[in-house]
Design a protein around this motif. Structure first.
Motif, PDB file in Angstrom:
ATOM      1  N   ALA A 158       0.832  -1.210   0.000  1.00 13.26           N
ATOM      2  CA  ALA A 158       0.000   0.000   0.000  1.00 13.26           C
ATOM      3  C   ALA A 158       0.865   1.257   0.000  1.00 13.26           C
ATOM      4  CB  ALA A 158      -0.934  -0.003   1.208  1.00 13.26           C
ATOM      5  N   LYS A 159       1.938   1.257   0.780  1.00 12.84           N
ATOM      6  CA  LYS A 159       2.838   2.413   0.839  1.00 12.84           C
ATOM      7  C   LYS A 159       3.515   2.646  -0.510  1.00 12.84           C
ATOM      8  CE  LYS A 159       4.737   5.648   3.254  1.00 12.84           C
ATOM      9  NZ  LYS A 159       3.950   6.733   3.784  1.00 12.84           N
ATOM     10  N   ILE A 160       3.914   1.556  -1.168  1.00  7.07           N
ATOM     11  CA  ILE A 160       4.567   1.672  -2.473  1.00  7.07           C
ATOM     12  C   ILE A 160       3.575   2.214  -3.508  1.00  7.07           C
ATOM     13  CG2 ILE A 160       5.595   0.346  -4.366  1.00  7.07           C
ATOM     14  CD1 ILE A 160       6.850  -1.464  -2.183  1.00  7.07           C
ATOM     15  N   LYS A 161       2.341   1.697  -3.494  1.00  7.13           N
ATOM     16  CA  LYS A 161       1.334   2.167  -4.453  1.00  7.13           C
ATOM     17  C   LYS A 161       0.961   3.623  -4.198  1.00  7.13           C
ATOM     18  CE  LYS A 161      -0.575  -2.256  -5.719  1.00  7.13           C
ATOM     19  NZ  LYS A 161      -1.747  -3.101  -5.890  1.00  7.13           N
ATOM     20  N   ALA A 162       0.906   4.036  -2.929  1.00  5.55           N
ATOM     21  CA  ALA A 162       0.562   5.411  -2.586  1.00  5.55           C
ATOM     22  C   ALA A 162       1.660   6.397  -2.978  1.00  5.55           C
ATOM     23  CB  ALA A 162       0.280   5.523  -1.093  1.00  5.55           C
ATOM     24  N   SER A 163       2.871   5.898  -3.183  1.00  6.41           N
ATOM     25  CA  SER A 163       3.992   6.781  -3.520  1.00  6.41           C
ATOM     26  C   SER A 163       3.868   7.360  -4.930  1.00  6.41           C
ATOM     27  CB  SER A 163       5.315   6.027  -3.392  1.00  6.41           C
ATOM     28  OG  SER A 163       5.434   5.074  -4.434  1.00  6.41           O
ATOM     29  N   GLY A 164       3.094   6.694  -5.802  1.00  9.41           N
ATOM     30  CA  GLY A 164       2.916   7.194  -7.155  1.00  9.41           C
ATOM     31  C   GLY A 164       4.033   6.803  -8.112  1.00  9.41           C
ATOM     32  N   ALA A 181       4.187  -3.834  -7.211  1.00 10.99           N
ATOM     33  CA  ALA A 181       4.570  -4.551  -5.993  1.00 10.99           C
ATOM     34  C   ALA A 181       3.569  -5.670  -5.768  1.00 10.99           C
ATOM     35  CB  ALA A 181       4.591  -3.611  -4.799  1.00 10.99           C
ATOM     36  N   SER A 182       4.072  -6.857  -5.484  1.00 12.10           N
ATOM     37  CA  SER A 182       3.178  -7.992  -5.257  1.00 12.10           C
ATOM     38  C   SER A 182       3.703  -8.843  -4.102  1.00 12.10           C
ATOM     39  CB  SER A 182       3.047  -8.834  -6.520  1.00 12.10           C
ATOM     40  OG  SER A 182       4.315  -9.291  -6.944  1.00 12.10           O
ATOM     41  N   MET A 183       2.766  -9.432  -3.351  1.00 15.39           N
ATOM     42  CA  MET A 183       3.122 -10.302  -2.230  1.00 15.39           C
ATOM     43  C   MET A 183       3.382 -11.706  -2.755  1.00 15.39           C
ATOM     44  SD  MET A 183       0.490  -9.097   0.745  1.00 15.39           S
ATOM     45  CE  MET A 183      -0.976  -9.181  -0.254  1.00 15.39           C
ATOM     46  N   MET A 184       4.490 -12.288  -2.320  1.00 14.06           N
ATOM     47  CA  MET A 184       4.830 -13.660  -2.689  1.00 14.06           C
ATOM     48  C   MET A 184       5.289 -14.375  -1.421  1.00 14.06           C
ATOM     49  SD  MET A 184       6.982 -12.960  -6.184  1.00 14.06           S
ATOM     50  CE  MET A 184       7.624 -14.603  -6.144  1.00 14.06           C
ATOM     51  N   ASP A 185       4.481 -15.290  -0.916  1.00  8.81           N
ATOM     52  CA  ASP A 185       4.781 -16.023   0.316  1.00  8.81           C
ATOM     53  C   ASP A 185       5.119 -15.056   1.438  1.00  8.81           C
ATOM     54  OD1 ASP A 185       4.309 -18.447  -0.972  1.00  8.81           O
ATOM     55  OD2 ASP A 185       6.389 -18.625  -1.624  1.00  8.81           O
ATOM     56  N   GLN A 225       7.519 -12.634   1.298  1.00  8.33           N
ATOM     57  CA  GLN A 225       8.310 -11.530   0.774  1.00  8.33           C
ATOM     58  C   GLN A 225       7.464 -10.687  -0.180  1.00  8.33           C
ATOM     59  OE1 GLN A 225      11.517 -13.632  -1.092  1.00  8.33           O
ATOM     60  NE2 GLN A 225      10.467 -13.840  -3.040  1.00  8.33           N
ATOM     61  N   VAL A 226       8.014  -9.541  -0.566  1.00  4.71           N
ATOM     62  CA  VAL A 226       7.338  -8.653  -1.509  1.00  4.71           C
ATOM     63  C   VAL A 226       8.261  -8.458  -2.706  1.00  4.71           C
ATOM     64  CG1 VAL A 226       6.403  -6.335  -1.881  1.00  4.71           C
ATOM     65  CG2 VAL A 226       6.080  -7.446   0.326  1.00  4.71           C
ATOM     66  N   ARG A 227       7.748  -8.691  -3.906  1.00  8.04           N
ATOM     67  CA  ARG A 227       8.541  -8.484  -5.125  1.00  8.04           C
ATOM     68  C   ARG A 227       8.108  -7.174  -5.767  1.00  8.04           C
ATOM     69  NH1 ARG A 227      10.189 -13.155  -8.776  1.00  8.04           N
ATOM     70  NH2 ARG A 227      11.733 -13.158  -7.140  1.00  8.04           N
ATOM     71  N   VAL A 228       9.094  -6.388  -6.176  1.00  7.61           N
ATOM     72  CA  VAL A 228       8.842  -5.091  -6.802  1.00  7.61           C
ATOM     73  C   VAL A 228       9.464  -5.110  -8.199  1.00  7.61           C
ATOM     74  CG1 VAL A 228       9.107  -2.595  -6.589  1.00  7.61           C
ATOM     75  CG2 VAL A 228       8.932  -3.995  -4.532  1.00  7.61           C
ATOM     76  N   GLN A 229       8.665  -4.705  -9.225  1.00  4.95           N
ATOM     77  CA  GLN A 229       9.117  -4.657 -10.612  1.00  4.95           C
ATOM     78  C   GLN A 229       8.913  -3.259 -11.168  1.00  4.95           C
ATOM     79  OE1 GLN A 229       6.549  -7.389 -12.645  1.00  4.95           O
ATOM     80  NE2 GLN A 229       7.912  -9.115 -12.297  1.00  4.95           N
ATOM     81  N   SER A 230       9.776  -2.903 -12.114  1.00 10.97           N
ATOM     82  CA  SER A 230       9.626  -1.621 -12.790  1.00 10.97           C
ATOM     83  C   SER A 230      10.420  -1.655 -14.084  1.00 10.97           C
ATOM     84  CB  SER A 230      10.129  -0.491 -11.906  1.00 10.97           C
ATOM     85  OG  SER A 230      10.063   0.741 -12.600  1.00 10.97           O
ATOM     86  N   LYS A 231      10.051  -0.791 -15.020  1.00 11.85           N
ATOM     87  CA  LYS A 231      10.831  -0.662 -16.251  1.00 11.85           C
ATOM     88  C   LYS A 231      12.085   0.158 -15.994  1.00 11.85           C
ATOM     89  CE  LYS A 231       6.896  -0.961 -19.336  1.00 11.85           C
ATOM     90  NZ  LYS A 231       6.051  -0.270 -20.323  1.00 11.85           N
TER      91      LYS A 231
END
Length: 177
Positions: A126-132, A137-141, A143-149
């Protein structure tokens, strides 16, 4: 008869990623626990004490049994100070409630938190999405995985997560370009 073959070359787009995890190095933690035990054994106020400190490595639970609240507090402080000296974050400890064991002894279990629980992961996402920032960001077990171009956006996410307190230490691993 003529056969026309068309071959398409598909190239998978691989985006830069990293994982947000919460782990405690077992060897470093074991060293901190051993140092805390030695410190307690060598203290004068514990010379007549029947206090015990045990660390179950399978369940990652520290069990403390001692006579009174003052000694319990001293043992906890010793564990925290030894962890700090080993560059481990004391936020990874979950202090349970004291229980009265047999006789006049007090028992306390301290759980070492490994992995990110669902509630904390939801807060991070939620914090990552609110940052704009333009990241996924997705939850995996646990941990949290973050992807970007853009790798710069990933660096900004790391800075954002370091500036927030999510109640447990976070590490940023598996940075892939």
């Amino acid at each position: 008869m003529t056969i026309n073959l068309t071959i398409f070359h598909s190239k998978a787009i691989i985006m830069p990623t990293f994982d947000i995890v919460s782990k405690v190095d077992p060897q470093t933690f074991d060293n901190a626990m051993n140092n805390a035990k030695k410190e307690i054994l060598n203290r004068y106020d514990f010379s007549t004490s029947k206090s015990t400190i045990e660390h179950d490595k399978k369940t990652n639970i520290i069990t403390i049994v001692t006579e009174d609240d003052m000694r319990l507090k001293a043992i906890q402080d010793s564990i925290i100070s030894r962890m700090t000296k080993q560059n481990l974050d004391a936020k990874s400890l979950d202090f349970g409630k004291e229980q009265y064991a047999s006789g006049n002894m007090i028992r306390k279990e301290i759980t070492v938190k490994e992995g990110i629980d669902k509630e904390t992961a939801k807060k991070i996402v939620a914090k990552i999405k609110a940052s704009g920032l333009k990241v996924q960001a997705s939850m995996m077990d646990d941990q949290v995985r973050v992807q970007s171009k853009n790798i710069d956006d990933l660096q900004r996410v790391i800075a954002l997560c370091k500036s927030e307190d999510f109640g447990q230490p976070l590490q940023f691993i598996n940075m892939r370009n």
